[in-house]
Design a protein around this motif. Structure first.
Motif, PDB file in Angstrom:
ATOM      1  N   ARG A 166       0.843  -1.187   0.000  1.00 19.40           N
ATOM      2  CA  ARG A 166       0.000   0.000   0.000  1.00 19.40           C
ATOM      3  C   ARG A 166       0.878   1.236   0.000  1.00 19.40           C
ATOM      4  N   HIS A 167       0.494   2.163  -0.824  1.00 15.74           N
ATOM      5  CA  HIS A 167       1.258   3.410  -0.949  1.00 15.74           C
ATOM      6  C   HIS A 167       2.694   3.137  -1.262  1.00 15.74           C
ATOM      7  N   ASP A 168       2.872   1.993  -1.907  1.00 15.72           N
ATOM      8  CA  ASP A 168       4.246   1.604  -2.296  1.00 15.72           C
ATOM      9  C   ASP A 168       5.204   1.587  -1.117  1.00 15.72           C
ATOM     10  N   SER A 169       4.701   1.394   0.035  1.00 18.75           N
ATOM     11  CA  SER A 169       5.614   1.426   1.167  1.00 18.75           C
ATOM     12  C   SER A 169       5.365   0.289   2.160  1.00 18.75           C
ATOM     13  N   GLU A 170       4.130  -0.084   2.399  1.00 15.66           N
ATOM     14  CA  GLU A 170       3.904  -1.073   3.444  1.00 15.66           C
ATOM     15  C   GLU A 170       3.378  -2.373   2.862  1.00 15.66           C
ATOM     16  N   PRO A 171       3.953  -3.485   3.219  1.00 19.45           N
ATOM     17  CA  PRO A 171       3.495  -4.765   2.717  1.00 19.45           C
ATOM     18  C   PRO A 171       2.207  -5.197   3.436  1.00 19.45           C
ATOM     19  N   ALA A 215       5.878 -18.292  -1.588  1.00 20.65           N
ATOM     20  CA  ALA A 215       5.868 -19.579  -2.283  1.00 20.65           C
ATOM     21  C   ALA A 215       6.288 -19.454  -3.732  1.00 20.65           C
ATOM     22  N   GLN A 216       6.095 -18.249  -4.303  1.00 20.27           N
ATOM     23  CA  GLN A 216       6.485 -18.051  -5.692  1.00 20.27           C
ATOM     24  C   GLN A 216       7.934 -17.601  -5.811  1.00 20.27           C
ATOM     25  N   GLY A 217       8.547 -17.346  -4.698  1.00 18.42           N
ATOM     26  CA  GLY A 217       9.942 -16.936  -4.745  1.00 18.42           C
ATOM     27  C   GLY A 217      10.076 -15.420  -4.705  1.00 18.42           C
ATOM     28  N   ARG A 218       9.017 -14.734  -4.519  1.00 21.94           N
ATOM     29  CA  ARG A 218       9.127 -13.278  -4.453  1.00 21.94           C
ATOM     30  C   ARG A 218       9.626 -12.868  -3.090  1.00 21.94           C
ATOM     31  N   LEU A 219      10.425 -11.837  -3.085  1.00 21.62           N
ATOM     32  CA  LEU A 219      10.992 -11.365  -1.827  1.00 21.62           C
ATOM     33  C   LEU A 219       9.907 -10.607  -1.092  1.00 21.62           C
ATOM     34  N   ILE A 220       9.669 -11.001   0.154  1.00 26.30           N
ATOM     35  CA  ILE A 220       8.625 -10.291   0.873  1.00 26.30           C
ATOM     36  C   ILE A 220       9.124  -9.646   2.146  1.00 26.30           C
ATOM     37  N   ALA A 221      10.296 -10.007   2.561  1.00 29.24           N
ATOM     38  CA  ALA A 221      10.844  -9.315   3.720  1.00 29.24           C
ATOM     39  C   ALA A 221      12.354  -9.326   3.617  1.00 29.24           C
ATOM     40  N   HIS A 222      12.939  -8.156   3.835  1.00 33.37           N
ATOM     41  CA  HIS A 222      14.390  -8.022   3.713  1.00 33.37           C
ATOM     42  C   HIS A 222      14.758  -6.766   4.478  1.00 33.37           C
ATOM     43  N   PRO A 223      15.903  -6.756   5.097  1.00 36.16           N
ATOM     44  CA  PRO A 223      16.239  -5.531   5.854  1.00 36.16           C
ATOM     45  C   PRO A 223      16.238  -4.286   4.947  1.00 36.16           C
ATOM     46  N   ASP A 224      16.604  -4.483   3.724  1.00 35.46           N
ATOM     47  CA  ASP A 224      16.591  -3.353   2.787  1.00 35.46           C
ATOM     48  C   ASP A 224      15.220  -3.317   2.116  1.00 35.46           C
ATOM     49  N   SER A 226      13.846  -1.363   0.192  1.00 35.27           N
ATOM     50  CA  SER A 226      13.764  -0.983  -1.224  1.00 35.27           C
ATOM     51  C   SER A 226      13.792  -2.221  -2.127  1.00 35.27           C
ATOM     52  N   LEU A 227      14.534  -3.224  -1.683  1.00 39.57           N
ATOM     53  CA  LEU A 227      14.569  -4.458  -2.453  1.00 39.57           C
ATOM     54  C   LEU A 227      13.189  -5.101  -2.490  1.00 39.57           C
ATOM     55  N   VAL A 228      12.546  -5.067  -1.344  1.00 38.46           N
ATOM     56  CA  VAL A 228      11.230  -5.679  -1.241  1.00 38.46           C
ATOM     57  C   VAL A 228      10.242  -4.925  -2.140  1.00 38.46           C
TER      58      VAL A 228
END
Lengths: 616, 211
Positions: A166-171, A215-224, A226-228
Motif C-alpha cells: 500500500r502506498h508503495d511502502s507497506e506490505p 511460495a512463488q519466490g518473491r521477496l517479501i521481507a528483507h532488511p533493505d 527498497s529491495l522488497v
C-alpha cells in the motif's frame, strides 16, 4: 653483547660455507623437512577448523532461521486465532450487528497488525467492514463472490493472499477465514510491517541478514525495504531453488546480485502455513574471518619456524662442515708442504674427532715410510755413485796400464840389452823408441778422458740453484731427521739462473750435505745445524754455501781436502771433494772450503750465472 | 841338430796390444828366450804348436775369445802348456778362477820385467818336467807293449808279490819257465830291481791284486 653479535654474524657469514656443496645440501634438506612438517600441521589444523567452523555456523544460522520462521508462524497463528471466532456467527440482519461492529473495533484495537476487517456473507456480499484508515461500512453489499479471498476461503477454510504494497511502502496481505457450514467469511488485511521489522532485527554476524520469500519466490521481507518494494523474484537464486527442491537445509552458494557477487553461507526454514521460506545468510568472508586469522597465524608460525630451523641448520651444518673443511685444508697443506710431521689439532669424541685421529695415524705411518724410503734413496744414490766411480776408474786404469806395461817391459828389455857383455845398442834403441811412444800414448789417454769430461756439456740447461738445493734437502730430509740435524736455509729469492748439468750440480750439493751430516755425527755437546745459503756475490756470480757445526777442518788439511785420495774418513775413498771440485770447475766456477764462525766448516760454491736472454 | 839346440824352448805371447806384445818379445829376446806373438786367441789356435818346452803369456781381456776362455779351450783339447796371465785390472774372483784352472802366475799390468821373466822361467821349467814325465810314461808304455802276453801276465803277478813257485802253480808251468820270463821282463822293462819293476807296474796300472 658485542661478542655475541659478532658470533652471530660469524654464524650467519656463510658465504664461504656455501662454496662447498655439502653445506647448502644439508641446510636445504633439513629446512625442507621442517617446512613440510610445519606446513602439514598448519594445513590440517586449518582444514579441521574450517569444517568445525562451517558446521557450527550452519547450525547457528539454522537455529536462527527456524526460530524466526517459528515466530512468523506464530504471528499468523495468533492473527488467525483472533479472526477465527469472528466467523462463528453467520451474517444475519440483526440488531446485534451494531454490537458486532463494536466488538470488531475492539479486535482492531487488540490486534495492531490487522488494518481492515471485513465480513462477507455466504453469498460473498460484504456485510460489515471496519478499518483503521477509512470509514466503517455496514452492509455495503459489495459482491466479492468472484474474489479469490472469498471462494478460496470457502473452499479451504483459509486463504492467504499475495503480498501487496500500500502506498508503495507497506506490505500487506489478505487473510480470509471461512466459518463452518454457511457461516460467513472474515477477511482481514494484515499489515506485514511487523514481519519486516522482525526480519530486519535478525542479526547474523556483522553483515549477515535474514529475508523471506513467498511460495512463488518473491521477496517479501528483507532488511533493505527498497529491495522488497521492487518486488523482486528471487526464485532464480541457487539457495532458493535448492530450498524449494527440498534439498538439505544449508548450503554455501555464490549469490549473484546486480552489481556484485559474493559467496554466502545460507540456511533456511519453511514457514508452515504460508509456504514461505525464511533465509538466514552470512557472507563467506565474514563467516570465515576467524579462519583467515587462523591461516595468517599459522603462516606466521610457519615462517618463524622456518627461520628458526634455518638458523639451527646453519649452526649445525657449520659445526659439521667446518671441521671437515679444516680437515680438507689440512690435507692440502700436507700435500703441498710434504711435511708429514704435521698433526691435526681437533679434539672431540665425535665421528670427525675419530676421523682426525685416523688421519693422524695415517700421517705417522706415512712419515715413517717416507723416512725409510728416503734413507733407502740416499743409500742408493751413494751406491750408484760408487759404482759409477768404480766403472770409470776401471776403464781409466785399463787404458793407462796398457801403455805403462809396455813401457816397463821395454825398459827392462832395453836395460838387459845394454847390460850384455856385448851390448846390443840397436835393440836398446828400439826399446827406447817404444817407451817414448807408449809414454805419449798414456798421456793421450789422460788428455782424452779430460776432454771427454769437459766436452760433456750437452746436458746443461738453465737451472735455478735454489730448486736444486731444496730438492736435495727434501731428499735428505729423513737422514737429517735421523741425525737430529736442524736445517737453516737462507736462499736469495731472485737468484739468477745458471747454465749447468742438473745431475752434476745435484751430486755436488748432495755430496757436500752428506759430508756435513757425517761431520756432525760426532757432535754431542752443541746443536747440529746444517745451514745452506744462496746469494749474489758479485755481478755475474752466484754463491752457494753449505755450513755445518761439525768438528771443522784441521788447518793443516785445508790444502789437501780437494786432492784425490785424501780422506779423513775410515771408509772414504777420498774422491768426493775432488770430483766435486772438478765438476764445479768445468762449469766455470770454484769450490773452496773455509772455517765457519765458531764451529764447523763452510763449503763455498761460486758459479757464473747465465747471461740474461741467452738460451741455448 | 844345431836347429834343435837353438829351439830349446818357445814362449807364446797373446795380447791384443801390439806394443806390449812386441815389448815382451824384445824382453824375452834380451834374455835369450825365443817367442812368438799373436794378436788374439783364435790366431794362436790356428797355429801348430811345436813340440818343445813352452809356455803362454796371455792377456785376460781381449776382444773375441778372452784369456780365460782360451785356457778352458786348451784344457778341453788336452793341451797342458803352462799359462801366465796378465791383466790391466784384475779382480779377486777372476784371479782365483785362473789359478784354479792351473795358471802359473797372474800378473797385474804394469809388472816389473823380472816378475814376468821369473814367471816365464817357472812356466818353462814346469813344462819341461811335464814333458819329461810324459816322455817317461810313453817309454814305459812302449816297453810294456814289447812284452809277450805271457810276460805281461807274469810281470803283473810278480809285482803283486807272488813267488816264482806260486806263479808256476797258478799258470800251470814249471818254475824254470817263470824264471826265464821274469828275466826277460826285467831286461825288456830296463828294470834294475824288483822294486823298480813294482813302481813301473804301478805307473802302468798292471799290478795284479794279491790274492
Amino acid at each position: 653483547m658485542i661478542g655475541r653479535a659478532r658470533k652471530l654474524a660469524q654464524i650467519l657469514d656463510t658465504t664461504a660455507l656455501f662454496r662447498g656443496r655439502l653445506f647448502p645440501k644439508f641446510v636445504a634438506v633439513f629446512t625442507a623437512v621442517v617446512f613440510v612438517a610445519l606446513l602439514a600441521n598448519a594445513t590440517f589444523e586449518t582444514l579441521f577448523s574450517y569444517q568445525d567452523r562451517k558446521a557450527s555456523l550452519i547450525r547457528i544460522q539454522q537455529e536462527q532461521a527456524e526460530a524466526a520462521a517459528g515466530k512468523i508462524t506464530e504471528f499468523f497463528k495468533d492473527i488467525e486465532g483472533q479472526l477465527r471466532w469472528t466467523t462463528y456467527q453467520p451474517w444475519t440482519m440483526a440488531a446485534s450487528n451494531q454490537q458486532r461492529l463494536n466488538s470488531w473495533r475492539l479486535l482492531l484495537r487488540q490486534v495492531p497488525a490487522i488494518t481492515e476487517l471485513a465480513l462477507l456473507d455466504d453469498a460473498g456480499k460484504e456485510r460489515l467492514q471496519v478499518s483503521r484508515l477509512g470509514l466503517d461500512a455496514l452492509d455495503s453489499q459489495i459482491d466479492f463472490s468472484t474474489d479469490p479471498k472469498f471462494f478460496e476461503a470457502k473452499a479451504r477454510k483459509a486463504y492467504y493472499g499475495p503480498v501487496y504494497f500500500r502506498h508503495d511502502s507497506e506490505p500487506y496481505m489478505t487473510l480470509a477465514l471461512a466459518g463452518v457450514g454457511n457461516a460467513s467469511v472474515s477477511v482481514a488485511e494484515v499489515n506485514l510491517k511487523f514481519i519486516w521489522d522482525f526480519v530486519s532485527q535478525i542479526k547474523v554476524g556483522e553483515h549477515g541478514h535474514a529475508y523471506v520469500v513467498d511460495a512463488q519466490g518473491r521477496l517479501i521481507a528483507h532488511p533493505d525495504i527498497s529491495l522488497v518494494l521492487r518486488n523482486i523474484n528471487l526464485s532464480n537464486l541457487p539457495q532458493v531453488q535448492a530450498a524449494r527442491a527440498g534439498l538439505p537445509q544449508s548450503t554455501q552458494v555464490t549469490e549473484d546480485e546486480e552489481d556484485y557477487s559474493q559467496e554466502v553461507l545460507t540456511a533456511y526454514s519453511a514457514i508452515a502455513p504460508l509456504n514461505w521460506l525464511m533465509f538466514v545468510e552470512l557472507p563467506i568472508n565474514e563467516a570465515y574471518a576467524p579462519l583467515y586469522y587462523l591461516i595468517l597465524r599459522a603462516s606466521i608460525l610457519l615462517i618463524v619456524g622456518l627461520l628458526l630451523a634455518f638458523l639451527a641448520d646453519l649452526f649445525l651444518a657449520r659445526r659439521i662442515v667446518q671441521p671437515l673443511e679444516q680437515l680438507e685444508k689440512f690435507a692440502s697443506t700436507v700435500r703441498e708442504t710434504k711435511d708429514y710431521t704435521l698433526r691435526i689439532d681437533y679434539r672431540g669424541n665425535d665421528e670427525i674427532g675419530r676421523l682426525a685421529v685416523a688421519f693422524n695415524g695415517m700421517l705417522s705411518e706415512l712419515s715413517v715410510a717416507r723416512e725409510r724410503e728416503s734413507s733407502n734413496h740416499i743409500a742408493l744414490a751413494r751406491a750408484s755413485r760408487l759404482t759409477m766411480l768404480g766403472t770409470l776408474m776401471a776403464s781409466i786404469t785399463h787404458e793407462i796400464n796398457q801403455p805403462l806395461a809396455a813401457i816397463a817391459t821395454n825398459a827392462g828389455a832395453g836395460m838387459r840389452f845394454l847390460a850384455r857383455a856385448n851390448p846390443d845398442i840397436h835393440e836398446a834403441n828400439a826399446a827406447l823408441k817404444e817407451i817414448d811412444g807408449n809414454a805419449h800414448r798414456a798421456s793421450e789417454v789422460i788428455k782424452n778422458i779430460r776432454s771427454t769430461f769437459n766436452k760433456d756439456t750437452h746436458d746443461r740447461a738453465l737451472l735455478n740453484i735454489n730448486y736444486i738445493v731444496l730438492e736435495v734437502l727434501a731428499l735428505v730430509h729423513g737422514e737429517l731427521n735421523k741425525h737430529r740435524i736442524s736445517v737453516e736455509s737462507e736462499l736469495l729469492q731472485d737468484l739468477p739462473q745458471v747454465r749447468a748439468d742438473r745431475i752434476q750440480i745435484q751430486q755436488v750439493i748432495l755430496n757436500l750435505i752428506i759430508n756435513a751430516v757425517e761431520a756432525m755425527d760426532l757432535v754431542k755437546n752443541r746443536a747440529r745445524v746444517l745451514r745452506v745459503t744462496s746469494e749474489m756475490q758479485e755481478p755475474g756470480n752466484a754463491l752457494i754455501t753449505v755450513q755445518d757445526t761439525g768438528a771443522g777442518i784441521d788447518p793443516k788439511d785445508m790444502d789437501q781436502i780437494f786432492d784425490a785420495f785424501f780422506t779423513t774418513k775410515s771408509s772414504g775413498m777420498g774422491m768426493g771433494l775432488s770430483i766435486c771440485r772438478s765438476i764445479i770447475e768445468i762449469h766455470g766456477g770454484q769450490l773452496w772450503a773455509s772455517s765457519g764462525l765458531g764451529h764447523g766448516a763452510v763449503f763455498n760454491i761460486r758459479l757464473p750465472v747465465a747471461k740474461a736472454g741467452v738460451d741455448e | 841338430m844345431t836347429d834343435q839346440s837353438e829351439v830349446q824352448s818357445l814362449i807364446f805371447i797373446i795380447d791384443d796390444d801390439k806394443s806390449l806384445r812386441e815389448g815382451l818379445k824384445r824382453l824375452f829376446q834380451s834374455v835369450g828366450l825365443q817367442s812368438e806373438v799373436f794378436a788374439s786367441a783364435s790366431e794362436f789356435l790356428q797355429n801348430k804348436i811345436p813340440d818343445v818346452p813352452s809356455c803362454i803369456v796371455l792377456d785376460v781381456r781381449m776382444p773375441g775369445l778372452s784369456g780365460l776362455d782360451l785356457q778352458a779351450e786348451l784344457d778341453n783339447a788336452n793341451i797342458h802348456i803352462p799359462i801366465i796371465f796378465m791383466t790391466g785390472h784384475g779382480d779377486i774372483p777372476m784371479t782365483v778362477r785362473a789359478m784354479k784352472a792351473g795358471a802359473v802366475e797372474f800378473l797385474a799390468k804394469p809388472f816389473r820385467d823380472q816378475e814376468i821373466l821369473d814367471a816365464v822361467q817357472l812356466g818353462l821349467k814346469r813344462d819341461r818336467s811335464r814333458r819329461e814325465n810324459e816322455k817317461a810314461a810313453t817309454k814305459l808304455k812302449t816297453s810294456f807293449e814289447s812284452l809277450t802276453p805271457r810276460e805281461q801276465e807274469i810281470m803283473g803277478l810278480v809285482t803283486a808279490g807272488l813267488m816264482n813257485k806260486q806263479i808256476a802253480g797258478k799258470l800251470g808251468v814249471s818254475e824254470i819257465t817263470v824264471k826265464v820270463h821274469r828275466g826277460s821282463v826285467m831286461q825288456k822293462m830296463d828294470a834294475r830291481s824288483l822294486a823298480e819293476l813294482v813302481r813301473m807296474a804301478e805307473a802302468l796300472g798292471v799290478r795284479s791284486t794279491a790274492s
